[in-house]
Design a protein around this motif. Sequence first.
Motif, PDB file in Angstrom:
ATOM      1  N   SER A 252       3.057  -3.278  -0.892  1.00 51.84           N
ATOM      2  CA  SER A 252       2.679  -1.850  -0.743  1.00 51.84           C
ATOM      3  C   SER A 252       3.753  -0.836  -1.066  1.00 51.84           C
ATOM      4  O   SER A 252       3.689   0.086  -1.915  1.00 51.84           O
ATOM      5  N   ALA A 253       4.651  -1.001  -0.270  1.00 54.04           N
ATOM      6  CA  ALA A 253       5.909  -0.008  -0.564  1.00 54.04           C
ATOM      7  C   ALA A 253       6.637  -0.141  -1.925  1.00 54.04           C
ATOM      8  O   ALA A 253       6.950   0.706  -2.331  1.00 54.04           O
ATOM      9  N   GLY A 254       6.709  -1.375  -2.247  1.00 51.68           N
ATOM     10  CA  GLY A 254       7.399  -1.433  -3.563  1.00 51.68           C
ATOM     11  C   GLY A 254       6.578  -0.943  -4.867  1.00 51.68           C
ATOM     12  O   GLY A 254       7.036  -0.088  -5.470  1.00 51.68           O
ATOM     13  N   LEU A 255       5.098  -1.036  -4.547  1.00 43.43           N
ATOM     14  CA  LEU A 255       4.360  -0.480  -5.631  1.00 43.43           C
ATOM     15  C   LEU A 255       4.401   0.934  -5.491  1.00 43.43           C
ATOM     16  O   LEU A 255       4.490   1.583  -6.679  1.00 43.43           O
ATOM     17  N   ARG A 256       4.269   1.549  -4.312  1.00 43.27           N
ATOM     18  CA  ARG A 256       4.541   3.014  -4.102  1.00 43.27           C
ATOM     19  C   ARG A 256       5.703   3.573  -4.625  1.00 43.27           C
ATOM     20  O   ARG A 256       5.579   4.850  -5.386  1.00 43.27           O
ATOM     21  N   ARG A 257       7.060   2.926  -4.373  1.00 41.66           N
ATOM     22  CA  ARG A 257       8.094   3.380  -4.802  1.00 41.66           C
ATOM     23  C   ARG A 257       8.230   3.390  -6.373  1.00 41.66           C
ATOM     24  O   ARG A 257       8.688   4.211  -6.953  1.00 41.66           O
ATOM     25  N   ALA A 258       7.594   2.336  -7.098  1.00 43.97           N
ATOM     26  CA  ALA A 258       7.540   2.219  -8.499  1.00 43.97           C
ATOM     27  C   ALA A 258       6.763   3.417  -9.122  1.00 43.97           C
ATOM     28  O   ALA A 258       6.716   3.727 -10.263  1.00 43.97           O
ATOM     29  N   GLY A 259       5.849   3.993  -8.495  1.00 41.27           N
ATOM     30  CA  GLY A 259       5.055   5.184  -8.673  1.00 41.27           C
ATOM     31  C   GLY A 259       3.734   4.641  -9.595  1.00 41.27           C
ATOM     32  O   GLY A 259       3.157   5.419 -10.369  1.00 41.27           O
ATOM     33  N   VAL A 260       3.116   3.439  -9.058  1.00 41.85           N
ATOM     34  CA  VAL A 260       1.813   3.013  -9.943  1.00 41.85           C
ATOM     35  C   VAL A 260       0.623   3.172  -9.005  1.00 41.85           C
ATOM     36  O   VAL A 260       0.952   3.213  -7.643  1.00 41.85           O
ATOM     37  N   THR A 261      -0.426   2.931  -9.399  1.00 45.10           N
ATOM     38  CA  THR A 261      -1.709   3.124  -8.581  1.00 45.10           C
ATOM     39  C   THR A 261      -1.852   1.447  -8.300  1.00 45.10           C
ATOM     40  O   THR A 261      -1.828   0.701  -8.895  1.00 45.10           O
ATOM     41  N   HIS A 262      -2.216   1.532  -6.883  1.00 44.99           N
ATOM     42  CA  HIS A 262      -2.411   0.136  -6.255  1.00 44.99           C
ATOM     43  C   HIS A 262      -3.736  -0.067  -6.017  1.00 44.99           C
ATOM     44  O   HIS A 262      -4.417   0.549  -5.352  1.00 44.99           O
ATOM     45  N   MET A 263      -4.317  -1.107  -6.302  1.00 41.61           N
ATOM     46  CA  MET A 263      -5.671  -1.643  -5.875  1.00 41.61           C
ATOM     47  C   MET A 263      -5.560  -2.920  -5.292  1.00 41.61           C
ATOM     48  O   MET A 263      -5.009  -3.785  -6.105  1.00 41.61           O
ATOM     49  N   ARG A 264      -6.200  -3.363  -4.372  1.00 39.64           N
ATOM     50  CA  ARG A 264      -6.252  -4.491  -3.750  1.00 39.64           C
ATOM     51  C   ARG A 264      -7.627  -5.255  -3.692  1.00 39.64           C
ATOM     52  O   ARG A 264      -8.590  -4.681  -3.410  1.00 39.64           O
ATOM     53  N   LEU A 265      -7.606  -6.479  -4.210  1.00 42.17           N
ATOM     54  CA  LEU A 265      -8.866  -7.210  -4.291  1.00 42.17           C
ATOM     55  C   LEU A 265      -8.643  -8.547  -3.567  1.00 42.17           C
ATOM     56  O   LEU A 265      -7.652  -9.035  -3.414  1.00 42.17           O
ATOM     57  N   ARG A 266      -9.749  -8.944  -2.741  1.00 43.41           N
ATOM     58  CA  ARG A 266      -9.753 -10.246  -1.964  1.00 43.41           C
ATOM     59  C   ARG A 266     -10.786 -11.254  -2.445  1.00 43.41           C
ATOM     60  O   ARG A 266     -12.052 -10.829  -3.065  1.00 43.41           O
ATOM     61  N   THR A 267     -10.303 -12.398  -2.341  1.00 39.97           N
ATOM     62  CA  THR A 267     -11.317 -13.376  -2.932  1.00 39.97           C
ATOM     63  C   THR A 267     -12.304 -13.537  -2.003  1.00 39.97           C
ATOM     64  O   THR A 267     -13.544 -14.281  -2.098  1.00 39.97           O
ATOM     65  N   ASP A 268     -12.428 -12.904  -0.731  1.00 42.31           N
ATOM     66  CA  ASP A 268     -13.418 -13.154   0.305  1.00 42.31           C
ATOM     67  C   ASP A 268     -14.508 -11.797   0.353  1.00 42.31           C
ATOM     68  O   ASP A 268     -15.145 -11.583   1.345  1.00 42.31           O
ATOM     69  N   ARG A 269     -14.191 -10.890  -0.597  1.00 40.75           N
ATOM     70  CA  ARG A 269     -14.882  -9.802  -0.831  1.00 40.75           C
ATOM     71  C   ARG A 269     -15.661  -9.365  -2.119  1.00 40.75           C
ATOM     72  O   ARG A 269     -15.499 -10.269  -2.987  1.00 40.75           O
ATOM     73  N   ASP A 270     -16.684  -8.544  -1.988  1.00 40.70           N
ATOM     74  CA  ASP A 270     -17.342  -8.285  -3.450  1.00 40.70           C
ATOM     75  C   ASP A 270     -16.261  -7.372  -3.997  1.00 40.70           C
ATOM     76  O   ASP A 270     -16.203  -5.999  -4.045  1.00 40.70           O
ATOM     77  N   TRP A 271     -15.717  -8.054  -5.212  1.00 44.63           N
ATOM     78  CA  TRP A 271     -14.297  -7.410  -5.800  1.00 44.63           C
ATOM     79  C   TRP A 271     -15.156  -6.276  -6.873  1.00 44.63           C
ATOM     80  O   TRP A 271     -14.490  -5.240  -6.992  1.00 44.63           O
ATOM     81  N   VAL A 272     -16.589  -6.143  -7.330  1.00 41.21           N
ATOM     82  CA  VAL A 272     -17.010  -5.207  -8.058  1.00 41.21           C
ATOM     83  C   VAL A 272     -17.137  -4.018  -7.186  1.00 41.21           C
ATOM     84  O   VAL A 272     -16.869  -2.886  -7.668  1.00 41.21           O
ATOM     85  N   ARG A 273     -17.611  -4.157  -6.058  1.00 43.83           N
ATOM     86  CA  ARG A 273     -17.911  -2.884  -5.105  1.00 43.83           C
ATOM     87  C   ARG A 273     -16.411  -2.414  -4.890  1.00 43.83           C
ATOM     88  O   ARG A 273     -16.427  -1.178  -4.720  1.00 43.83           O
ATOM     89  N   ASP A 274     -15.431  -3.300  -4.542  1.00 38.82           N
ATOM     90  CA  ASP A 274     -14.146  -2.751  -4.538  1.00 38.82           C
ATOM     91  C   ASP A 274     -13.618  -1.912  -5.397  1.00 38.82           C
ATOM     92  O   ASP A 274     -12.833  -0.969  -5.423  1.00 38.82           O
TER      93      ASP A 274
END
Length: 319
Positions: free
Chosen positions: A263-285
Amino acid sequence: MKPYLMAEPALRRLELTITRRLDGLLQGEHMGLVPGPGSEPAESRAYRPGDDVRRMDWNVTARTNEPHVRDLVADRELEVWALLDATASMDFGTVAMEKRELALSALAAIGFITQRTGNRIGVHVLHGGGVRTLPARTGRPHLMALLQAAFALPRTPPGVAEPLLGVAAEHLGRLTRRRGMVVVLSDFLDSPETWEPPLRRLTARHQVLAVEVIDPRELTLPNVGILTVIDPESGRRREAATGSSRLRRRYAEAALAQRDAVSAGLRRAGVTHMRLRTDRDWVRDLVRHVMRQRRLAALAAGPTRHGHAPMSGGGGDAA
């Protein structure tokens, strides 16, 4: 990869699921996945705290003696590139799907959204010891062929040396000259030092969305006695006594530290971060992410300042 994933009917069912649940939410709003309304420079306005300094309009700033930035508008035809991590570490899953299946589903969602709004999409695939490029084109036939090729990728045998994610991102940066959107789908298990600088360079020309895919077993270790674990990329095996509460606690702490580093690396890179999990409803996320980014974009735009009419200026370029 499961054989049914290569079938055309499976892709059609996935398309139906995506379009039914996202219809009207994302149509015509390709930039809803990332903050900001677009990637092309528009009119200048007075600088406000929190504005991206990379969008400074120096010509207007010099003329008015007051800092100005250029707003962005969406391209009429957006070029979207996806960097798909299909290395051996993605062939892992303990719940509803494997991480690679989740990444492919997210890729399909982005592809269907892109295709419906008449934009171009291409894929850069990191797999099997190399990088393969599927060129960007428009149209549903191209998208279905692209997804078929991505879904049909075989598993990478353990021990095959594969390029790092950062190497593929660097290659993609050299390939894409036109401003647009880049979506990186990966578990980001490589050291952040290897992919953070290339992603930061991508943000200089593109809006970049990082889709991090996670399986719950990567975060916590269950108590199942002696467990044989295998590194899918090196083939190394190791036995772990999961009955030890100390081992499980150290595993959870190390996993949390790793995800925080991502998360810190992606934040420093200046990109938007979205996290998806295999045990969740990914469309809802995905929907939640889009709605959150839209709220952020609306807050960033703010009310028009009285007494400051938009000004046009030459020479300013948006990053």
